[in-house]
Design a protein around this motif. Structure first.
Motif, short mmCIF file in Angstrom:
data_model
loop_
_atom_site.label_atom_id
_atom_site.label_comp_id
_atom_site.label_asym_id
_atom_site.label_seq_id
_atom_site.Cartn_x
_atom_site.Cartn_y
_atom_site.Cartn_z
N ALA A 16 0.82 -1.21 0.00
CA ALA A 16 0.00 0.00 0.00
C ALA A 16 0.86 1.27 0.00
O ALA A 16 0.51 2.26 -0.64
N LYS A 17 1.97 1.24 0.70
CA LYS A 17 2.86 2.40 0.74
C LYS A 17 3.72 2.49 -0.51
O LYS A 17 4.04 3.58 -0.98
N ALA A 18 4.14 1.35 -1.05
CA ALA A 18 5.01 1.34 -2.22
C ALA A 18 4.27 1.68 -3.51
O ALA A 18 4.83 2.32 -4.41
N LYS A 19 3.02 1.25 -3.62
CA LYS A 19 2.26 1.41 -4.87
C LYS A 19 2.22 2.85 -5.37
O LYS A 19 2.51 3.10 -6.54
N ALA A 24 3.83 7.01 -9.26
CA ALA A 24 4.37 8.34 -9.54
C ALA A 24 5.63 8.26 -10.40
O ALA A 24 5.80 9.01 -11.35
N LEU A 25 6.51 7.32 -10.06
CA LEU A 25 7.75 7.14 -10.81
C LEU A 25 7.47 6.77 -12.26
O LEU A 25 8.04 7.35 -13.19
N LEU A 26 6.56 5.83 -12.47
CA LEU A 26 6.29 5.30 -13.80
C LEU A 26 5.26 6.11 -14.57
O LEU A 26 5.14 5.96 -15.79
N TYR A 37 0.36 -8.94 -5.05
CA TYR A 37 1.17 -8.54 -6.20
C TYR A 37 0.58 -7.27 -6.82
O TYR A 37 -0.62 -7.15 -6.98
N VAL A 38 1.46 -6.33 -7.17
CA VAL A 38 1.07 -5.13 -7.90
C VAL A 38 1.99 -5.05 -9.12
O VAL A 38 3.22 -5.11 -8.98
N GLY A 39 1.40 -4.95 -10.31
CA GLY A 39 2.20 -4.97 -11.54
C GLY A 39 1.90 -3.80 -12.46
O GLY A 39 0.76 -3.39 -12.63
N LEU A 49 5.67 -5.43 -7.90
CA LEU A 49 5.95 -5.27 -6.48
C LEU A 49 5.45 -6.52 -5.78
O LEU A 49 4.31 -6.93 -5.98
N VAL A 50 6.30 -7.14 -4.97
CA VAL A 50 5.93 -8.34 -4.22
C VAL A 50 6.14 -8.07 -2.74
O VAL A 50 7.14 -7.48 -2.34
N PRO A 51 5.18 -8.45 -1.90
CA PRO A 51 5.25 -8.12 -0.47
C PRO A 51 6.15 -9.05 0.32
O PRO A 51 6.49 -10.15 -0.12
N GLY A 52 6.52 -8.58 1.49
CA GLY A 52 7.21 -9.43 2.47
C GLY A 52 8.57 -9.93 2.03
O GLY A 52 8.97 -11.02 2.40
#
Length: 114
Positions: A16-19, A24-26, A37-39, A49-52
């Motif tokens: 949630a924090k990384a997304k 913004a970067l992309l 998973y967030v792709g 992005l993969v958690p943990g």
């Protein structure tokens, strides 16, 4: 032969924090967005992005080389001196992934879409 390194997975502690940082970067919102998973698909690259800490406690981004036959490529690279770190397994939708380490301990990812 491979289709190149088209997927780069980043381990994150909190999706949630990384997304929003990666969005913004992309400059785009994720195309895949779940609690595991967030792709993002950007200019022919897949940024995930993969958690943990990711697969097998991954702590740094890993590039995934796209291959037509993951088991054949695993056999080829292990015969050449790589060590299997994470055996081939389905991560959903028929996509298979595996990781190996080279003789210096660098992690290399393999990815097969069915």
């Amino acid at each position: 032969m491979t289709d190149g390194a088209k997927t780069l997975l980043h381990p994150v502690a909190d999706l949630a924090k990384a997304k929003p940082v990666y969005a913004a970067l992309l400059g785009i919102q994720p195309q895949a967005d779940s609690d595991y998973y967030v792709g993002f698909d950007v200019a022919g690259q897949h940024i995930g992005l993969v958690p943990g800490g990711g697969p097998q406690g991954m702590t740094a981004p890993v590039a995934y080389w796209h291959v037509p036959d993951i088991e054949a490529k695993l056999a080829e690279v292990t015969a050449a001196g790589a060590t299997v770190r994470e055996a081939a397994h389905d991560v959903g939708g028929g996509r298979l992934v595996a990781t190996v380490t080279d003789p210096d301990g660098n992690v290399l990812g393999l990815l097969q879409d069915r």
